[in-house]
Design a protein around this motif. Sequence first.
Motif, PDB file in Angstrom:
ATOM      1  N   MET A 136      29.330  34.440  52.359  1.00  0.00           N
ATOM      2  CA  MET A 136      28.297  35.081  51.542  1.00  0.00           C
ATOM      3  C   MET A 136      27.699  36.287  52.256  1.00  0.00           C
ATOM      4  SD  MET A 136      26.330  32.020  49.516  1.00  0.00           S
ATOM      5  CE  MET A 136      27.278  30.786  48.595  1.00  0.00           C
ATOM      6  N   ASP A 137      27.728  36.274  53.580  1.00  0.00           N
ATOM      7  CA  ASP A 137      27.262  37.444  54.342  1.00  0.00           C
ATOM      8  C   ASP A 137      28.117  38.662  54.035  1.00  0.00           C
ATOM      9  OD1 ASP A 137      25.639  35.588  55.509  1.00  0.00           O
ATOM     10  OD2 ASP A 137      26.779  35.490  57.386  1.00  0.00           O
ATOM     11  N   ALA A 138      29.387  38.411  53.741  1.00  0.00           N
ATOM     12  CA  ALA A 138      30.316  39.511  53.475  1.00  0.00           C
ATOM     13  C   ALA A 138      30.450  39.752  51.977  1.00  0.00           C
ATOM     14  CB  ALA A 138      31.672  39.220  54.099  1.00  0.00           C
ATOM     15  N   GLY A 139      29.473  39.254  51.211  1.00  0.00           N
ATOM     16  CA  GLY A 139      29.438  39.576  49.790  1.00  0.00           C
ATOM     17  C   GLY A 139      30.275  38.678  48.908  1.00  0.00           C
ATOM     18  N   GLN A 140      30.769  37.557  49.478  1.00  0.00           N
ATOM     19  CA  GLN A 140      31.583  36.665  48.670  1.00  0.00           C
ATOM     20  C   GLN A 140      30.701  35.586  48.058  1.00  0.00           C
ATOM     21  OE1 GLN A 140      35.128  35.432  50.628  1.00  0.00           O
ATOM     22  NE2 GLN A 140      35.712  33.982  49.044  1.00  0.00           N
ATOM     23  N   PRO A 158      25.064  36.628  47.444  1.00  0.00           N
ATOM     24  CA  PRO A 158      25.561  37.318  48.631  1.00  0.00           C
ATOM     25  C   PRO A 158      24.517  38.298  49.159  1.00  0.00           C
ATOM     26  CG  PRO A 158      26.773  38.022  46.651  1.00  0.00           C
ATOM     27  CD  PRO A 158      25.805  36.974  46.223  1.00  0.00           C
ATOM     28  N   GLU A 159      24.503  38.454  50.482  1.00  0.00           N
ATOM     29  CA  GLU A 159      23.487  39.322  51.085  1.00  0.00           C
ATOM     30  C   GLU A 159      23.817  40.805  50.910  1.00  0.00           C
ATOM     31  OE1 GLU A 159      22.713  37.972  55.105  1.00  0.00           O
ATOM     32  OE2 GLU A 159      22.380  35.926  54.404  1.00  0.00           O
ATOM     33  N   VAL A 160      25.111  41.100  50.857  1.00  0.00           N
ATOM     34  CA  VAL A 160      25.528  42.490  50.604  1.00  0.00           C
ATOM     35  C   VAL A 160      26.679  42.451  49.605  1.00  0.00           C
ATOM     36  CG1 VAL A 160      24.919  43.357  52.900  1.00  0.00           C
ATOM     37  CG2 VAL A 160      27.173  42.385  52.524  1.00  0.00           C
ATOM     38  N   VAL A 161      26.860  43.544  48.896  1.00  0.00           N
ATOM     39  CA  VAL A 161      28.047  43.652  48.048  1.00  0.00           C
ATOM     40  C   VAL A 161      28.987  44.647  48.726  1.00  0.00           C
ATOM     41  CG1 VAL A 161      28.945  44.325  45.799  1.00  0.00           C
ATOM     42  CG2 VAL A 161      26.785  43.092  45.953  1.00  0.00           C
ATOM     43  N   PRO A 162      30.097  44.158  49.220  1.00  0.00           N
ATOM     44  CA  PRO A 162      30.956  45.023  50.037  1.00  0.00           C
ATOM     45  C   PRO A 162      31.749  46.027  49.205  1.00  0.00           C
ATOM     46  CG  PRO A 162      31.955  42.867  49.779  1.00  0.00           C
ATOM     47  CD  PRO A 162      30.656  42.816  49.032  1.00  0.00           C
TER      48      PRO A 162
END
Lengths: 200, 200
Positions: A188-192, B6-10
């Motif tokens: 989830m840190d990587a946007g998943q 998610p914390e960021v959207v990559p």
Amino acid sequence: MPQGKPEVVPDDGLTTRQRRHRPILAVHTGVMKGKSTAAFGMALRAWNQGWSIGVFQFVKSAKWRVGEETALRVLGESGQGGPVEWHKMGEGWSWARKKGSEDDHAANAREGWAEIKRRLAAERHDFYVLDEFTYPLHWGWIDVADVVETLRERPGRQHVVITGRNAPRELLDAADLVAEMTKVKHPMDAGQKGQRGIEW
Amino acid sequence: MPQGKPEVVPDDGLTTRQRRHRPILAVHTGVMKGKSTAAFGMALRAWNQGWSIGVFQFVKSAKWRVGEETALRVLGESGQGGPVEWHKMGEGWSWARKKGSEDDHAANAREGWAEIKRRLAAERHDFYVLDEFTYPLHWGWIDVADVVETLRERPGRQHVVITGRNAPRELLDAADLVAEMTKVKHPMDAGQKGQRGIEW
């Protein structure tokens, strides 16, 4: 693999055998997932011993942990191992004659704890999972001192595993085993986003 | 309860849906028990999705995790959920025509990894547990670079969970999810030995 060697031999007047068979109070806390997952993994061993398992889920959604619930129900009904009961606050506790108001989570949580107290007094199960039980404690809905005293004084050989973040200090002090799940890296840190089969 | 946000959207060119369904490489490491227990808890969810599960135990004793093994075998044969295969180095890998020398643990571990490579290439399972697999990596019995490259390049949607202490840095770097189980308190510290139903 653990060595299984105790680091000290305590002067508590118990034999090694008596000490070995003391019932466990375990708390799985920390910010990482895996707290409940590890509790249900422990339940597999308890089931294999033929122990009676009681799961009490202190979460709003009745859909939470559907995979674990289905698996443990199938095991409980397999004719091998121990019986399994799975109770959910999210759909109203199954034993409650009248359903609590859906919105009164505090009252529902207290009703769950009252039933667990009755079952501990009656030695109803051998292995209890109080899933996400730290939240109603943390929020002040259930009296921590009452929980700690009830668990300390519980009769017989009843193992209890409590999961959730923000476990109160008094509960950690009373526990025999405290595991903290620490996040080193999470998708989830990587946007998943969470995915079927992995997160639920 | 995780928020699931998610914390960021990559900026990786994937849609949310594509990203959500990327297969996971998870490593459960740290000194506390719960690493494997949580992996088998995850396997309950995978089973409930109907996924094919392959467990590979890189331990000497064939008796290790008998509770989890019995439970997952019963689930695999229940007619619900997915099929389960459980392979143990400790009693000689089931697929090996001639049993390796019991004493040559390094060769046995390499044979286990060779089979896992074949299965990953063939997309044999949906969910792999490589239990205590960090040890043969840590001890230099299996080439870490080969493991990392094989896992990075694995085809299809195969989830892999690796457990054990001393996970090599390159493996952690390649993982999507790393959970560290930290010991806060354990009954063995207070002189209590492991007990049936709790430790095995």
